[in-house]
Design a protein around this motif. Structure first.
Motif, PDB file in Angstrom:
ATOM      1  N   PHE A 204      14.492   3.918   4.967  1.00 55.88           N
ATOM      2  CA  PHE A 204      13.710   5.047   4.459  1.00 55.88           C
ATOM      3  C   PHE A 204      12.856   4.631   3.266  1.00 55.88           C
ATOM      4  CE2 PHE A 204      13.123   8.888   1.850  1.00 55.88           C
ATOM      5  CZ  PHE A 204      12.471   9.691   2.781  1.00 55.88           C
ATOM      6  N   ASP A 205      13.430   3.863   2.360  1.00 53.67           N
ATOM      7  CA  ASP A 205      12.672   3.404   1.189  1.00 53.67           C
ATOM      8  C   ASP A 205      11.489   2.533   1.598  1.00 53.67           C
ATOM      9  OD1 ASP A 205      14.317   4.771  -0.526  1.00 53.67           O
ATOM     10  OD2 ASP A 205      15.523   3.032  -1.096  1.00 53.67           O
ATOM     11  N   THR A 206      11.683   1.715   2.626  1.00 49.07           N
ATOM     12  CA  THR A 206      10.583   0.872   3.112  1.00 49.07           C
ATOM     13  C   THR A 206       9.481   1.723   3.722  1.00 49.07           C
ATOM     14  OG1 THR A 206      12.126  -0.936   3.534  1.00 49.07           O
ATOM     15  CG2 THR A 206       9.986  -1.069   4.613  1.00 49.07           C
ATOM     16  N   VAL A 207       9.878   2.755   4.454  1.00 50.02           N
ATOM     17  CA  VAL A 207       8.897   3.672   5.045  1.00 50.02           C
ATOM     18  C   VAL A 207       8.091   4.346   3.942  1.00 50.02           C
ATOM     19  CG1 VAL A 207       8.645   5.846   6.311  1.00 50.02           C
ATOM     20  CG2 VAL A 207      10.154   4.058   7.191  1.00 50.02           C
ATOM     21  N   LYS A 208       8.758   4.805   2.898  1.00 58.57           N
ATOM     22  CA  LYS A 208       8.058   5.448   1.770  1.00 58.57           C
ATOM     23  C   LYS A 208       7.022   4.510   1.138  1.00 58.57           C
ATOM     24  CE  LYS A 208      11.383   6.581  -0.966  1.00 58.57           C
ATOM     25  NZ  LYS A 208      11.991   7.064  -2.234  1.00 58.57           N
ATOM     26  N   ALA A 209       7.386   3.231   1.063  1.00 57.45           N
ATOM     27  CA  ALA A 209       6.567   2.266   0.335  1.00 57.45           C
ATOM     28  C   ALA A 209       5.411   1.677   1.141  1.00 57.45           C
ATOM     29  CB  ALA A 209       7.461   1.127  -0.177  1.00 57.45           C
ATOM     30  N   LEU A 210       5.271   2.059   2.393  1.00 64.26           N
ATOM     31  CA  LEU A 210       4.163   1.539   3.196  1.00 64.26           C
ATOM     32  C   LEU A 210       2.822   1.942   2.593  1.00 64.26           C
ATOM     33  CD1 LEU A 210       5.420   2.166   6.866  1.00 64.26           C
ATOM     34  CD2 LEU A 210       5.142  -0.033   5.715  1.00 64.26           C
ATOM     35  N   ASP A 211       1.816   1.159   2.885  1.00 62.56           N
ATOM     36  CA  ASP A 211       0.473   1.412   2.362  1.00 62.56           C
ATOM     37  C   ASP A 211      -0.212   2.462   3.234  1.00 62.56           C
ATOM     38  OD1 ASP A 211      -1.886   1.220   0.952  1.00 62.56           O
ATOM     39  OD2 ASP A 211      -2.565  -0.592   1.994  1.00 62.56           O
ATOM     40  N   TRP A 212       0.232   3.702   3.061  1.00 59.25           N
ATOM     41  CA  TRP A 212      -0.223   4.779   3.941  1.00 59.25           C
ATOM     42  C   TRP A 212      -1.725   5.019   3.822  1.00 59.25           C
ATOM     43  CZ3 TRP A 212       2.937   5.840   7.649  1.00 59.25           C
ATOM     44  CH2 TRP A 212       4.316   5.762   7.461  1.00 59.25           C
ATOM     45  N   LYS A 213      -2.333   5.293   4.976  1.00 60.65           N
ATOM     46  CA  LYS A 213      -3.777   5.499   5.053  1.00 60.65           C
ATOM     47  C   LYS A 213      -4.096   6.983   5.221  1.00 60.65           C
ATOM     48  CE  LYS A 213      -3.922   0.982   5.302  1.00 60.65           C
ATOM     49  NZ  LYS A 213      -4.261   0.169   4.109  1.00 60.65           N
ATOM     50  N   ALA A 214      -5.386   7.281   5.341  1.00 59.92           N
ATOM     51  CA  ALA A 214      -5.817   8.656   5.578  1.00 59.92           C
ATOM     52  C   ALA A 214      -5.886   8.985   7.063  1.00 59.92           C
ATOM     53  CB  ALA A 214      -7.178   8.892   4.929  1.00 59.92           C
ATOM     54  N   ASP A 215      -5.730   7.962   7.898  1.00 63.52           N
ATOM     55  CA  ASP A 215      -5.888   8.120   9.344  1.00 63.52           C
ATOM     56  C   ASP A 215      -4.523   8.096  10.042  1.00 63.52           C
ATOM     57  OD1 ASP A 215      -7.757   7.971  11.802  1.00 63.52           O
ATOM     58  OD2 ASP A 215      -6.356   6.312  12.112  1.00 63.52           O
ATOM     59  N   ALA A 221       0.208   2.854  13.778  1.00 68.90           N
ATOM     60  CA  ALA A 221       0.149   1.402  14.012  1.00 68.90           C
ATOM     61  C   ALA A 221       0.800   0.642  12.860  1.00 68.90           C
ATOM     62  CB  ALA A 221      -1.299   0.961  14.185  1.00 68.90           C
ATOM     63  N   LEU A 222       0.574   1.097  11.642  1.00 68.75           N
ATOM     64  CA  LEU A 222       1.164   0.474  10.458  1.00 68.75           C
ATOM     65  C   LEU A 222       2.684   0.523  10.518  1.00 68.75           C
ATOM     66  CD1 LEU A 222       0.611  -0.637   7.494  1.00 68.75           C
ATOM     67  CD2 LEU A 222       0.802   1.754   6.770  1.00 68.75           C
ATOM     68  N   LEU A 223       3.226   1.686  10.862  1.00 68.41           N
ATOM     69  CA  LEU A 223       4.673   1.855  10.950  1.00 68.41           C
ATOM     70  C   LEU A 223       5.261   1.018  12.087  1.00 68.41           C
ATOM     71  CD1 LEU A 223       7.239   3.320   9.990  1.00 68.41           C
ATOM     72  CD2 LEU A 223       6.663   5.176  11.571  1.00 68.41           C
ATOM     73  N   THR A 224       4.574   0.989  13.205  1.00 69.01           N
ATOM     74  CA  THR A 224       5.049   0.195  14.347  1.00 69.01           C
ATOM     75  C   THR A 224       5.187  -1.273  13.970  1.00 69.01           C
ATOM     76  OG1 THR A 224       4.090   1.709  15.972  1.00 69.01           O
ATOM     77  CG2 THR A 224       4.521  -0.539  16.702  1.00 69.01           C
ATOM     78  N   GLU A 225       4.183  -1.808  13.325  1.00 69.35           N
ATOM     79  CA  GLU A 225       4.212  -3.220  12.944  1.00 69.35           C
ATOM     80  C   GLU A 225       5.333  -3.508  11.954  1.00 69.35           C
ATOM     81  OE1 GLU A 225       2.554  -5.949  14.113  1.00 69.35           O
ATOM     82  OE2 GLU A 225       2.048  -4.468  15.641  1.00 69.35           O
ATOM     83  N   ARG A 226       5.544  -2.597  11.013  1.00 70.06           N
ATOM     84  CA  ARG A 226       6.594  -2.834  10.017  1.00 70.06           C
ATOM     85  C   ARG A 226       7.975  -2.756  10.652  1.00 70.06           C
ATOM     86  NH1 ARG A 226       9.206  -5.102   7.464  1.00 70.06           N
ATOM     87  NH2 ARG A 226       9.832  -4.949   5.276  1.00 70.06           N
ATOM     88  N   LEU A 227       8.180  -1.809  11.552  1.00 67.51           N
ATOM     89  CA  LEU A 227       9.490  -1.648  12.179  1.00 67.51           C
ATOM     90  C   LEU A 227       9.820  -2.777  13.152  1.00 67.51           C
ATOM     91  CD1 LEU A 227       9.763   2.208  12.822  1.00 67.51           C
ATOM     92  CD2 LEU A 227      10.897   0.851  11.055  1.00 67.51           C
TER      93      LEU A 227
END
Length: 383
Positions: A204-215, A221-227
């Motif tokens: 959960f902490d890693t999900v929070k810290a992702l470089d979230w975009k406006a799109d 895609a960002l979450l898929t790659e990280r997971l």
């Protein structure tokens, strides 16, 4: 302080001015089983969040360590079914309609939705789990669709995802209520990510810290790659050994037994499988042998007739079938035996699938109203 409701909603600050919307099913004593108020609360909140630019993603979880969600409140459905035997079951039918709207919305949700599928994931809980874009299983995940034991059938989109499991495994787990673990779920393509239960806070902490975009699409895609690296599709137990998949191990037997052209042939072939010293297979056979013969026919026809349906057509189809099933006395008897009186001795109308008349099965697949209440389901926002 007021008592927390059956569903808890939070907005947890993330990066770039974004937030993670957290949904917690919070009825531990019933293993987080779904009720109509819970469904309505989630549906309304998800609709609000999908238009909220601050919400980057949604995290869906269950309270406690026993279950994500054990299904719908079947006893409440039973009360509705026994109010007007043979006639409209208003509360039950309303629950199905709203539940399917929620499931459909999750399937098409524009923002990434992470489901922490830890513990028991059954029935309606599996409908939520399968609708999420990023489902994570753990070493404690236990998934099943045991509806044949109460004369129901695997709904909540089961027509869609069971038909997409490898070979004949979807038909097998539907007919036998077979319990599957994280390794099975990954093998069947029902989830793509695994993490041990103890890593929940880290994930959960890693999900929070992702470089979230406006799109939204970019965020998926960002979450898929990280997971892919954080929670790869490999089930590892606490001792470091790989979790075995009973579905994969039995795939050859399952495909062979379930390849028959008619239900009676398939049922006989499954029941004839050698299950000596094989507890998983033996339990699956027992569930089929003691399940409702009427339900077995409905499951067979469900997967046959639903094979080519679109997602919206699947939920419209399932609402029709759920409505006709819950109005039939076989369902009330199944729930009575398993959950009300708990004698585990249902008095099914027929003793074998061979006895069930084709005309009766056809009645379950005949719309009970002039217009399907989900005729407008496709108007929900698409990804």
């Amino acid at each position: 302080m007021p008592e927390p409701g059956p569903v808890i909603f939070e907005e947890v600050d993330a990066t770039n001015g974004k937030a993670i919307g957290v949904i917690t099913l919070s009825v531990e004593k019933t293993l987080n089983s779904l009720t109509l108020p819970m469904v309505d609360l989630m549906l309304a909140q998800l609709q609000d969040w999908q238009d909220d630019d601050r919400i980057a993603a949604v995290w869906l979880q269950g309270a406690g360590e026993k279950a994500f969600c054990a299904g719908g409140d079947v006893q409440e459905l039973h009360r509705s079914a026994t109010k007007t035997p043979g006639g409209p079951c208003v509360e039950a039918e309303t629950f199905f309609e709203r539940e399917y709207r929620l499931d459909y919305l999750l399937h098409l949700y524009p923002k990434p939705v992470i489901c922490w599928g830890d513990g028991i994931v059954m029935g309606g809980g599996l409908g939520l789990f399968m609708g999420c874009s990023h489902a994570i299983v753990t070493e404690k995940t236990r998934i099943a669709m045991p509806e044949i034991t109460i004369a129901l059938y695997p709904d909540v989109g089961g027509t869609w995802f069971l038909n997409r499991m490898p070979g004949k495994t979807g038909l097998f787990v539907a007919l036998t209520a077979a319990s599957i673990n994280a390794a099975d779920t990954l093998y069947a393509g029902m989830a793509r990510h695994f993490a041990q239960r103890a890593r929940k806070a880290e994930i959960f902490d890693t999900v929070k810290a992702l470089d979230w975009k406006a799109d939204d699409a970019a965020n998926k895609a960002l979450l898929t790659e990280r997971l892919k690296t954080l929670a790869p599709a490999k089930a590892i137990q606490e001792d470091g050994s790989e979790l075995a998949s009973a579905v994969a191990q039995h795939r050859g037997l399952i495909d062979q037994a379930c390849s028959g052209d008619d239900l009676e042939t398939v049922v006989n072939a499954v029941l004839a499988l050698d299950s000596a010293d094989d507890k998983w297979l033996d339990k699956a056979k027992a569930s089929l042998a003691h399940g409702s013969p009427i339900a077995a026919h409905n499951i067979w026809q469900q997967l046959k007739r639903g094979e080519a349906l679109s997602l919206e057509e699947v939920f419209q189809f399932e609402l029709m079938l759920s409505t006709t099933v819950v109005r039939h006395p076989e369902f009330a008897e199944g729930v009575r035996a398993l959950l009300i009186d708990k004698d585990k001795n249902p008095q099914w109308i027929y003793t074998s699938v061979a006895e069930v008349p084709a005309e009766l099965t056809e009645q379950f697949f005949t719309p009970p109203w002039p217009q399907n209440p989900l005729a407008d389901i496709a108007t929900l926002k698409r990804a």
